[in-house]
Design an enzyme around this catalytic site. Structure first.
Site, short mmCIF file in Angstrom:
data_model
loop_
_atom_site.label_atom_id
_atom_site.label_comp_id
_atom_site.label_asym_id
_atom_site.label_seq_id
_atom_site.Cartn_x
_atom_site.Cartn_y
_atom_site.Cartn_z
N GLU A 124 -7.99 -11.50 -7.73
CA GLU A 124 -7.19 -10.30 -7.51
C GLU A 124 -5.94 -10.27 -8.39
O GLU A 124 -5.51 -9.20 -8.83
CB GLU A 124 -6.83 -10.19 -6.02
CG GLU A 124 -8.06 -9.97 -5.17
CD GLU A 124 -7.78 -10.00 -3.67
OE1 GLU A 124 -8.73 -9.75 -2.91
OE2 GLU A 124 -6.64 -10.28 -3.26
N ASN A 131 -1.77 0.29 6.74
CA ASN A 131 -1.31 -0.96 7.36
C ASN A 131 -0.49 -1.83 6.40
O ASN A 131 -0.65 -3.05 6.34
CB ASN A 131 -2.50 -1.71 7.96
CG ASN A 131 -3.46 -2.21 6.89
OD1 ASN A 131 -3.32 -1.88 5.71
ND2 ASN A 131 -4.41 -3.02 7.28
N TYR A 176 -11.82 -3.38 -4.03
CA TYR A 176 -12.32 -3.63 -2.68
C TYR A 176 -13.84 -3.79 -2.63
O TYR A 176 -14.44 -3.59 -1.58
CB TYR A 176 -11.89 -2.50 -1.74
CG TYR A 176 -10.48 -2.68 -1.19
CD1 TYR A 176 -10.15 -3.79 -0.41
CD2 TYR A 176 -9.49 -1.72 -1.42
CE1 TYR A 176 -8.87 -3.94 0.11
CE2 TYR A 176 -8.20 -1.88 -0.90
CZ TYR A 176 -7.91 -2.99 -0.13
OH TYR A 176 -6.65 -3.15 0.39
N LYS A 220 0.83 -1.21 0.00
CA LYS A 220 0.00 0.00 0.00
C LYS A 220 0.87 1.27 0.00
O LYS A 220 2.07 1.20 0.30
CB LYS A 220 -0.93 -0.04 1.23
CG LYS A 220 -2.00 -1.13 1.14
CD LYS A 220 -2.95 -1.08 2.34
CE LYS A 220 -3.98 -2.19 2.27
NZ LYS A 220 -4.85 -2.19 3.48
N HIS A 258 -1.88 -5.61 1.47
CA HIS A 258 -3.08 -6.41 1.33
C HIS A 258 -2.66 -7.81 0.92
O HIS A 258 -1.68 -7.97 0.19
CB HIS A 258 -3.98 -5.82 0.23
CG HIS A 258 -5.08 -6.75 -0.20
ND1 HIS A 258 -6.29 -6.78 0.45
CD2 HIS A 258 -5.12 -7.69 -1.17
CE1 HIS A 258 -7.04 -7.72 -0.13
NE2 HIS A 258 -6.35 -8.28 -1.11
O1 CDP Z 1 -6.42 -6.42 4.90
P1 CDP Z 1 -7.07 -7.55 5.64
O2 CDP Z 1 -7.59 -8.63 4.75
O3 CDP Z 1 -6.20 -8.05 6.75
O4 CDP Z 1 -8.36 -6.91 6.39
P2 CDP Z 1 -9.90 -6.73 5.88
O5 CDP Z 1 -10.79 -6.99 7.06
O6 CDP Z 1 -10.15 -7.49 4.63
O7 CDP Z 1 -9.99 -5.19 5.56
C1 CDP Z 1 -9.42 -4.63 4.39
C2 CDP Z 1 -8.75 -3.36 4.74
O8 CDP Z 1 -9.69 -2.41 5.18
C3 CDP Z 1 -7.71 -3.44 5.89
O9 CDP Z 1 -6.45 -3.86 5.45
C4 CDP Z 1 -7.69 -2.02 6.37
O10 CDP Z 1 -6.82 -1.23 5.55
C5 CDP Z 1 -9.12 -1.54 6.18
N1 CDP Z 1 -9.89 -1.66 7.43
C6 CDP Z 1 -10.11 -0.53 8.20
O11 CDP Z 1 -9.68 0.55 7.83
N2 CDP Z 1 -10.84 -0.57 9.37
C7 CDP Z 1 -11.34 -1.73 9.79
N3 CDP Z 1 -12.07 -1.77 10.93
C8 CDP Z 1 -11.13 -2.92 9.06
C9 CDP Z 1 -10.39 -2.83 7.87
MG MG Z 2 -9.10 -8.74 3.29
#
Ligand code: CDP
Ligand code: MG
Length: 357
Positions: A198, A184, A118, A80, A187
């Protein structure tokens, strides 16, 4: 020209043999070849046998598939915008986990591309912030390959919330390099099906589609991290050194250069440098990582940072240069850089306009 062969590998002595399927005859008789090992033989990989690029498309029989193919997966890793300048560190974690990078490209997503990517999170409260952030700057998309790549890359990333990652997985990438829940680091696909979808988004099987590269073609020079350095797992270290020296990487793309293109790219060296044919063989011996380096006087200053072409001389005279640190000999000297300032744009165009058109 594409031809189909059966490739035989003899684990006892590492010998290889090729059978021409169409003409039903031996094409390469059983020969020892040091550069290809059993670990290289899995579907989706590309190997180089006597300057011939072989794409491994299927296993010869069920037994071979069971022995070699069971756990190999591909996944999408997206770096990212918050850590693109630290991508070398992230690559170090990837290589340390025995995953290999089989595709890579820097791109900048538009708002609607990021929203498509997304789409599964459309109804979540964080959707707008997430899409805004991911489209706010360049990202680097990579295809990673290895045993259980999907889950290993997610484990390397750690929990989505960086502060939680610091508590629960202090060695993870998000713990080390993340800021919060949005910024963070990366992805990772969460299943094989998601990975397939993807990967198709960033690296579509139809040529000419997918998000475009970020090359700007002005005030720039071309750097190629050579195949030997890529296969030795040095990409992360080299990118770190380049960033630490203050150079801006404005585009990045992994290429598999074929012989004809390598000859065309290095044409000016033909009859000029002794190593010409070695340089060609090296450039098409496996994937290389091509960079556009941006800045005023980029060709001159970056060339100085690479050091003299012979790493032995570099190590004596300029020990902190890329070739001194990562080169082996005059051909396997870690990086190519544009020699003449006026060629910087042309060399960048060769890769980022012509080959990645
Ligand atoms: O990236 P990952 O698959 O670990 O997490 P996700 O639950 O699929 O969420 C996708 C992305 O959304 C995360 O990597 C975060 O950047 C963002 N996110 C967020 O901003 N706040 C949250 N409560 C959960 C996710
Ligand atoms: Mg995810």
């Amino acid at each position: 020209l594409l031809r189909r062969y059966q490739l035989f590998y003899y684990p006892r002595d590492g010998a290889l043999e090729m059978f021409d399927v169409k003409n039903q005859r031996i094409f390469l008789k059983r020969t020892k070849h040091e550069d290809i090992q059993l670990e290289d033989l899995f579907v989706g990989n590309r190997v180089n046998l006597f300057s011939r690029q072989l794409n491994l498309i299927d296993y010869g029989d069920q037994y071979t598939a069971n022995k070699l193919g069971t756990k190999k997966e591909r996944t999408l890793a997206l770096i990212k915008p918050d850590v693109v300048t630290k991508m070398g560190d992230v690559l170090e974690l990837i290589y340390a986990a025995n995953l290999i990078v089989t595709k890579a490209k820097m791109t900048k997503l538009t708002w609607s591309q990021a929203a498509d990517f997304y789409a599964e999170h459309q109804s979540k409260p964080f959707f707008n912030n997430l899409v805004q952030f991911v489209s706010s700057g360049p990202v680097v998309a990579m295809e990673l390959m290895g045993d259980e790549a999907v889950s290993i890359w997610r484990k390397l990333l750690g929990p989505a919330e960086s502060s939680l990652a610091r508590k629960e997985a202090p060695q993870s990438a998000r713990a080390q390099f993340g800021t919060d829940g949005i910024k963070n680091v990366g992805h990772g696909s969460d299943s094989l099906a998601a990975a397939a979808r993807e990967l198709e988004f960033f690296f579509p099987s139809t040529i000419g589609h997918g998000p475009s590269n970020t090359a700007i073609f002005t005030d720039c020079t071309c750097c190629i991290i050579k195949p030997h350095a890529v296969s030795e797992g040095l990409t992360g270290k080299i990118l770190n050194s380049i960033c630490a020296a203050g150079f801006e990487i404005s585009a990045l793309h992994m290429f598999n250069v074929d012989r004809a293109n390598a000859e065309e790219f290095f044409e000016v060296y033909k009859g000029v440098v002794k190593e010409y044919s070695g340089m060609i063989t090296e450039l098409c011996s496996g994937p290389c990582m091509v960079l556009e380096i941006h800045g005023t006087n980029a060709p001159q200053s970056f060339r100085e940072f690479c050091g003299p072409p012979d790493p032995e001389i570099s190590r004596r005279l300029r020990p902190n240069t890329l070739r001194a640190l990562y080169g082996k000999d005059k051909v396997k000297n870690a990086v190519h850089c544009t020699d003449l300032p006026e060629d910087g744009v042309l060399e960048v165009q060769y890769f980022f306009k012509i080959l990645d058109g």
